[in-house]
Design a protein around this motif. Structure first.
Motif, short mmCIF file in Angstrom:
data_model
loop_
_atom_site.label_atom_id
_atom_site.label_comp_id
_atom_site.label_asym_id
_atom_site.label_seq_id
_atom_site.Cartn_x
_atom_site.Cartn_y
_atom_site.Cartn_z
N GLY A 7 1.91 -0.45 3.58
CA GLY A 7 0.53 -0.86 3.29
C GLY A 7 0.46 -1.89 2.17
O GLY A 7 0.29 -1.53 1.01
N GLY A 9 -1.81 -4.08 1.18
CA GLY A 9 -3.17 -4.62 1.02
C GLY A 9 -3.37 -5.12 -0.40
O GLY A 9 -2.40 -5.41 -1.12
N ALA A 10 -4.62 -5.20 -0.80
CA ALA A 10 -4.96 -5.73 -2.13
C ALA A 10 -4.22 -4.98 -3.24
O ALA A 10 -3.76 -5.59 -4.22
N GLY A 12 -1.55 -2.46 -2.59
CA GLY A 12 -0.16 -2.19 -2.27
C GLY A 12 0.76 -3.38 -2.49
O GLY A 12 1.91 -3.22 -2.92
N TRP A 28 6.74 -2.42 4.85
CA TRP A 28 6.16 -2.51 6.20
C TRP A 28 4.66 -2.69 6.06
O TRP A 28 4.01 -2.07 5.20
N ASN A 29 4.11 -3.56 6.87
CA ASN A 29 2.66 -3.74 6.89
C ASN A 29 2.22 -3.98 8.32
O ASN A 29 2.94 -4.60 9.12
N ARG A 30 1.00 -3.48 8.64
CA ARG A 30 0.49 -3.62 10.01
C ARG A 30 0.48 -5.10 10.42
O ARG A 30 0.96 -5.47 11.50
N PRO A 64 -6.10 2.55 3.76
CA PRO A 64 -7.53 2.75 3.47
C PRO A 64 -7.95 4.21 3.31
O PRO A 64 -8.63 4.56 2.35
N GLU A 68 -5.47 6.90 8.38
CA GLU A 68 -4.35 5.97 8.64
C GLU A 68 -3.04 6.56 8.13
O GLU A 68 -1.98 6.37 8.73
N THR A 90 -3.00 6.27 -1.51
CA THR A 90 -4.33 6.06 -0.92
C THR A 90 -5.36 6.91 -1.65
O THR A 90 -5.05 7.99 -2.13
N VAL A 120 -7.71 -4.29 -8.64
CA VAL A 120 -6.60 -5.18 -8.25
C VAL A 120 -5.94 -5.76 -9.50
O VAL A 120 -4.71 -5.88 -9.57
N LYS A 166 -10.01 11.58 -8.04
CA LYS A 166 -10.23 10.15 -7.77
C LYS A 166 -11.62 9.92 -7.17
O LYS A 166 -12.37 9.04 -7.60
N PHE A 228 -13.30 -4.79 -4.74
CA PHE A 228 -13.09 -3.44 -4.18
C PHE A 228 -14.14 -3.28 -3.08
O PHE A 228 -15.35 -3.39 -3.33
N LYS A 229 -13.66 -3.04 -1.88
CA LYS A 229 -14.58 -3.02 -0.74
C LYS A 229 -15.59 -1.87 -0.86
O LYS A 229 -15.20 -0.72 -1.13
N ASP A 236 -15.06 7.04 -0.54
CA ASP A 236 -14.74 7.94 -1.66
C ASP A 236 -15.92 8.87 -1.95
O ASP A 236 -15.74 10.08 -2.15
#
Ligand code: NDP
Length: 289
Positions: A7, A9-10, A12, A28-30, A64, A68, A90, A120, A166, A228-229, A236
């Protein structure tokens, strides 16, 4: 040590970079291009296939949601090795984590939930705060790896407790952002200059990260970066709400915050930043931000 990192992402992507300073990191990433770039730029090893990450002393997931993570656990289950530690960074669901940990334990794999906070910028600078759920021994193992990514690493308790705290701390932040935006925009409607309203708030008892850092950039400088989306933040708070239900706890403000964030997500879309909820506050008042 050999680490399988899943993962990029922003969060990872920079975390895996820090780990590669001391460890052999298989990424590894999708979306494979990101993993290819990571291995080119940061001396990590590109996983030919997801299964390659299983041959590691430590597997780290930074995805996410717990859904997943569980999909990845399903796929790696046949190849995981006894003695491996699975660290899930995560921001996940503690109930799912406990079940995942049981499934992995049946294969001799230990599990620690280790979500992070610090955004980030914290991941980039390796200054994250990391909250870990797991046995004392697994906490020590996880800390020894994650110290390369964070400054403050706290053992919260048993498996799932990192994920629980968290989502609770993010719920505090969500409610604070919302009420601070409401009051600042109301001050503006009352004819008070926003900079003045912020100066007073930040010199007094209404001060918070929202008033000091998050909202001035958006409301005064009119910059709305995606850091942060909102989709992650909404997730959360919904997990926090489900934990409250589970405990039969009375948390009316948490319930309202959850409703407001979910409504904002539907309005703003899944690529919106979480502070854009302030735009919804403005819209609800027929005003500008
Ligand atoms: P991003 O959306 O930037 O990255 C998500 C990562 O998950 C990408 O690598 C993506 O791959 C991968 N992914 C998504 N769906 C799947 C799937 N079905 N199968 C496999 N891989 C998948 O998320 P962030 O890095 O921002 O967040 C990750 C976690 O960290 C979340 O739980 C979030 O709540 C938490 N967090 C985020 C913070 C932030 O400021 N961003 C701060 C603290 C915690 P692909 O590249 O292919 O899309």
């Amino acid at each position: 040590m050999r680490i399988g990192f899943i993962g990029l992402g922003a969060m990872g992507y920079p975390m895996a970079r820090h780990l590669a300073k001391e460890h052999e990191v298989i990424v590894w990433n999708r979306t494979r291009e990101k993993a290819e770039k990571h291995s080119r730029d940061h001396k990590t090893k590109l996983a030919g296939d997801l299964a390659d990450t299983a041959a590691a002393d430590v597997i780290i997931t930074m995805l996410p949601t717990s859904r997943e993570v569980d999909e990845i656990v399903d796929k790696l289950m046949p190849g995981v090795r006894r003695g491996t530690l699975w660290i899930d960074a995560t921001s996940g669901d503690p109930n799912v984590s406990r079940r995942t940990a049981e499934r992995l334990a049946a294969k001799g794999v230990a599990f620690a939930d280790a979500p992070v906070t610090g955004a980030v910028v914290g991941a980039e600078n390796a200054t994250l705060t990391i909250m870990i759920g797991g046995s004392p021994e697994d906490f020590e193992r996880a800390r020894d790896v994650l110290r390369l990514c964070g400054k403050t690493i706290i053992h919260v308790g048993a498996i799932g407790s990192g994920h629980a705290i968290k989502v609770l701390t993010n719920s505090i932040m969500g409610a604070t952002v919302w009420i601070t935006a409401e009051c600042l925009l109301l001050a503006k409607q009352l004819g008070i200059d926003l900079k003045t309203a912020l100066a007073v708030t930040n010199a007094g008892s209404g001060r918070s990260n929202a008033s000091e850092n998050l909202l001035p950039m958006r409301l005064v400088d009119r910059k709305w970066p995606l850091v942060f989306k909102l989709a992650h933040h909404d997730k959360d708070i919904r997990i926090a709400m489900s934990l409250a239900h589970q405990q039969h706890a009375s948390t009316p403000l948490l319930a309202l915050t959850s409703q407001l964030f979910t409504a904002s997500l539907h309005e703003l879309g899944d690529q919106a930043d979480y502070i854009e909820v302030a735009k919804i506050v403005a819209r609800m008042n027929g005003t500008e931000w």
